[in-house]
Write a protein that holds these residues in place. Structure first.
Motif, PDB file in Angstrom:
ATOM      1  N   MET A 165      -7.286   3.837  -3.338  1.00 12.77           N
ATOM      2  CA  MET A 165      -6.754   3.821  -4.701  1.00 12.77           C
ATOM      3  C   MET A 165      -6.681   5.234  -5.273  1.00 12.77           C
ATOM      4  O   MET A 165      -5.706   5.591  -5.945  1.00 12.77           O
ATOM      5  CB  MET A 165      -7.620   2.934  -5.587  1.00 12.77           C
ATOM      6  CG  MET A 165      -7.159   2.902  -7.040  1.00 12.77           C
ATOM      7  SD  MET A 165      -8.070   1.677  -8.023  1.00 12.77           S
ATOM      8  CE  MET A 165      -7.672   2.240  -9.682  1.00 12.77           C
ATOM      9  N   ALA A 168      -3.735   6.909  -3.901  1.00 10.98           N
ATOM     10  CA  ALA A 168      -2.493   6.400  -4.482  1.00 10.98           C
ATOM     11  C   ALA A 168      -2.298   6.872  -5.922  1.00 10.98           C
ATOM     12  O   ALA A 168      -1.189   7.208  -6.325  1.00 10.98           O
ATOM     13  CB  ALA A 168      -2.486   4.866  -4.434  1.00 10.98           C
ATOM     14  N   LEU A 291      -8.767  -5.051  -6.011  1.00 10.46           N
ATOM     15  CA  LEU A 291      -8.602  -4.505  -4.665  1.00 10.46           C
ATOM     16  C   LEU A 291      -9.084  -5.497  -3.616  1.00 10.46           C
ATOM     17  O   LEU A 291     -10.079  -6.200  -3.821  1.00 10.46           O
ATOM     18  CB  LEU A 291      -9.391  -3.198  -4.514  1.00 10.46           C
ATOM     19  CG  LEU A 291      -9.022  -2.057  -5.462  1.00 10.46           C
ATOM     20  CD1 LEU A 291      -9.911  -0.842  -5.196  1.00 10.46           C
ATOM     21  CD2 LEU A 291      -7.556  -1.679  -5.319  1.00 10.46           C
ATOM     22  N   ILE A 296      -0.987  -7.003  -5.347  1.00 12.81           N
ATOM     23  CA  ILE A 296      -1.601  -6.156  -6.372  1.00 12.81           C
ATOM     24  C   ILE A 296      -1.628  -6.898  -7.705  1.00 12.81           C
ATOM     25  O   ILE A 296      -0.605  -7.410  -8.163  1.00 12.81           O
ATOM     26  CB  ILE A 296      -0.838  -4.825  -6.522  1.00 12.81           C
ATOM     27  CG1 ILE A 296      -0.740  -4.098  -5.173  1.00 12.81           C
ATOM     28  CG2 ILE A 296      -1.519  -3.927  -7.545  1.00 12.81           C
ATOM     29  CD1 ILE A 296       0.118  -2.850  -5.202  1.00 12.81           C
ATOM     30  N   MET A 319       0.536   2.100  -8.548  1.00 14.00           N
ATOM     31  CA  MET A 319      -0.021   1.496  -7.337  1.00 14.00           C
ATOM     32  C   MET A 319       1.084   1.043  -6.384  1.00 14.00           C
ATOM     33  O   MET A 319       0.982   1.182  -5.163  1.00 14.00           O
ATOM     34  CB  MET A 319      -0.908   0.302  -7.693  1.00 14.00           C
ATOM     35  CG  MET A 319      -2.167   0.641  -8.477  1.00 14.00           C
ATOM     36  SD  MET A 319      -3.319   1.748  -7.625  1.00 14.00           S
ATOM     37  CE  MET A 319      -2.877   3.321  -8.353  1.00 14.00           C
ATOM     38  N   ASN A 322       3.083   4.177  -4.910  1.00 14.28           N
ATOM     39  CA  ASN A 322       2.306   4.954  -3.939  1.00 14.28           C
ATOM     40  C   ASN A 322       1.726   4.109  -2.813  1.00 14.28           C
ATOM     41  O   ASN A 322       0.872   4.583  -2.059  1.00 14.28           O
ATOM     42  CB  ASN A 322       1.190   5.713  -4.667  1.00 14.28           C
ATOM     43  CG  ASN A 322       1.727   6.820  -5.551  1.00 14.28           C
ATOM     44  OD1 ASN A 322       2.202   7.838  -5.078  1.00 14.28           O
ATOM     45  ND2 ASN A 322       1.676   6.616  -6.858  1.00 14.28           N
ATOM     46  N   LEU A 324      -0.322   1.288  -2.523  1.00  9.42           N
ATOM     47  CA  LEU A 324      -1.764   1.054  -2.526  1.00  9.42           C
ATOM     48  C   LEU A 324      -2.210   0.147  -1.384  1.00  9.42           C
ATOM     49  O   LEU A 324      -3.085   0.509  -0.595  1.00  9.42           O
ATOM     50  CB  LEU A 324      -2.195   0.447  -3.867  1.00  9.42           C
ATOM     51  CG  LEU A 324      -3.640  -0.067  -3.926  1.00  9.42           C
ATOM     52  CD1 LEU A 324      -4.621   1.080  -3.788  1.00  9.42           C
ATOM     53  CD2 LEU A 324      -3.891  -0.836  -5.214  1.00  9.42           C
ATOM     54  N   ASN A 325      -1.635  -1.048  -1.286  1.00  9.51           N
ATOM     55  CA  ASN A 325      -2.122  -1.994  -0.282  1.00  9.51           C
ATOM     56  C   ASN A 325      -1.856  -1.522   1.139  1.00  9.51           C
ATOM     57  O   ASN A 325      -2.639  -1.794   2.047  1.00  9.51           O
ATOM     58  CB  ASN A 325      -1.511  -3.376  -0.527  1.00  9.51           C
ATOM     59  CG  ASN A 325      -2.346  -4.189  -1.511  1.00  9.51           C
ATOM     60  OD1 ASN A 325      -3.244  -3.653  -2.150  1.00  9.51           O
ATOM     61  ND2 ASN A 325      -2.047  -5.466  -1.634  1.00  9.51           N
ATOM     62  N   LYS A 327      -2.016   1.568   2.082  1.00  5.56           N
ATOM     63  CA  LYS A 327      -3.074   2.553   2.325  1.00  5.56           C
ATOM     64  C   LYS A 327      -4.395   1.861   2.632  1.00  5.56           C
ATOM     65  O   LYS A 327      -5.125   2.249   3.557  1.00  5.56           O
ATOM     66  CB  LYS A 327      -3.220   3.486   1.121  1.00  5.56           C
ATOM     67  CG  LYS A 327      -2.118   4.526   0.992  1.00  5.56           C
ATOM     68  CD  LYS A 327      -2.346   5.417  -0.219  1.00  5.56           C
ATOM     69  CE  LYS A 327      -1.412   6.624  -0.226  1.00  5.56           C
ATOM     70  NZ  LYS A 327      -0.009   6.278  -0.347  1.00  5.56           N
TER      71      LYS A 327
END
Length: 348
Positions: A165, A168, A291, A296, A319, A322, A324-325, A327
């Protein structure tokens, strides 16, 4: 385009905050489209006042609004499939939306999100991560209330997810991570925390930089980019910080009204005090991220105003933009690939 589904009925004020907040977010991020879920009679008259938002949104009528005081089990029984909260989450599951945002009941939102989206592979418990203002900028703190207690593996999972996170949100290549403890010495703390520290040191993860134990005052200092703890301690820290911020605000207000000279001083330094007020208002730095789920979900502060809700939407937007999930899943894959040795001749 970033597609965001909103639980319009969530929070202390429902549509009166969510719709103006969405309009503010659209002004700042013109590449957003919204899916709005709410009670038709409560939402459509207000939505008509924001023609730009109306044109960039699809409204879906819901039958039920989840109450802020409902138990998670009650909310699931009453609101599954038919509530604005469930439908906003389900839009993420179906792929219609990239992220769901709600200011509603935290327990109900987590229960519905877990039930609808399920947890990622190798994640036993999801966590709520918050963005914390610090002397150096901002940091990520998790868990701030999803679970009471956590074992060493769960704390390590939180470290991996919190690091993803931070990458991101803050665009840091290798964020620093600390475990919240009663002291920085390695001999202090609960066994689960000490074991998590050992696992993080030995894992030698390339995506995060483990910085050791941190104490409560390190959160505000910004000693590390990510602070990891379990939900009981994290939630107490969050509420204590919010209460302290309100206390400081009230003490300042009282002091500045005491004499004519202090009032004059306030007038001369009003812009500085406005900046301080914004920094100390927990509704402005807004947007807890769930998370560890296959999708998301962002939790806005229930008492947020339109500006605060726009800030929560902005967190969800960042999120998604970038990844997030992606990553999180990549970091988990790398870690578990290290943990499980490949099968050799003996295994065969």
């Amino acid at each position: 385009m970033v597609r965001i589904s909103l639980d319009v009925m969530g929070g202390d004020f429902g549509p009166e905050v969510v719709i103006p907040g969405a309009a503010k977010a659209l002004e700042r991020h013109p590449d957003i489209t919204f899916l709005l879920y709410g009670i038709e009679a409560d939402c459509l008259p207000l939505l008509a006042q924001y023609p730009k938002l109306r044109d960039r949104s699809r409204f879906h009528a819901s039958e039920v609004a989840v109450g802020m005081d409902e138990k998670p089990s009650q909310a699931l029984r009453r609101g599954r499939y038919v509530s604005s909260m469930w439908q906003a989450i389900e839009a993420v599951k179906s792929g219609e939306a990239d992220v769901a945002v709600s200011a509603g009941n935290t327990g109900a939102l987590m229960a519905m999100a877990k039930f609808c989206l399920r947890t990622m592979a190798n994640i036993e418990r999801p966590a709520i991560a918050g963005i914390w203002p610090t002397l150096k900028g901002e940091s990520v703190v998790l868990d701030i209330g999803a679970n009471i207690g956590a074992d060493s593996q769960q704390l390590l999972d939180y470290a991996l997810m919190g690091g993803a996170m931070a990458r991101a949100l803050f665009e840091i290549e290798r964020p620093t991570v600390g475990l919240l403890n009663v002291g920085v010495e390695e001999v202090k703390g609960l066994e689960e925390v000490k074991e998590a520290a050992r696992m993080l040191r030995e894992a030698n993860l390339g995506t995060i930089d483990y910085a050791g134990f941190v104490e409560g005052d390190d959160i505000g200092k910004g000693t590390v980019d990510v602070v990891v703890t379990e939900g009981f301690t994290g939630n107490i820290a969050l509420k204590a910080a919010e209460g302290t911020a309100r206390q400081i605000t009230e003490l300042l207000r009282s002091a500045l009204r005491r004499t004519w000279l202090s009032r004059l001083g306030y007038l001369l330094a009003r812009s500085a005090f406005n900046v301080l007020r914004e920094k100390l208002d927990p509704r402005k730095v807004n947007g807890g991220v769930f998370l560890g789920l296959n999708g998301i979900v962002i939790k806005s502060h229930g008492g947020a105003d339109a500006e605060g809700f726009a800030a929560a939407i902005a967190v969800g937007y960042d999120m998604v933009r970038n990844g997030l999930n992606d990553k999180i899943q990549e970091d988990l894959r790398k870690y578990h690939a290290k943990r499980v040795p490949p099968a050799g001749p003996e295994a065969a």
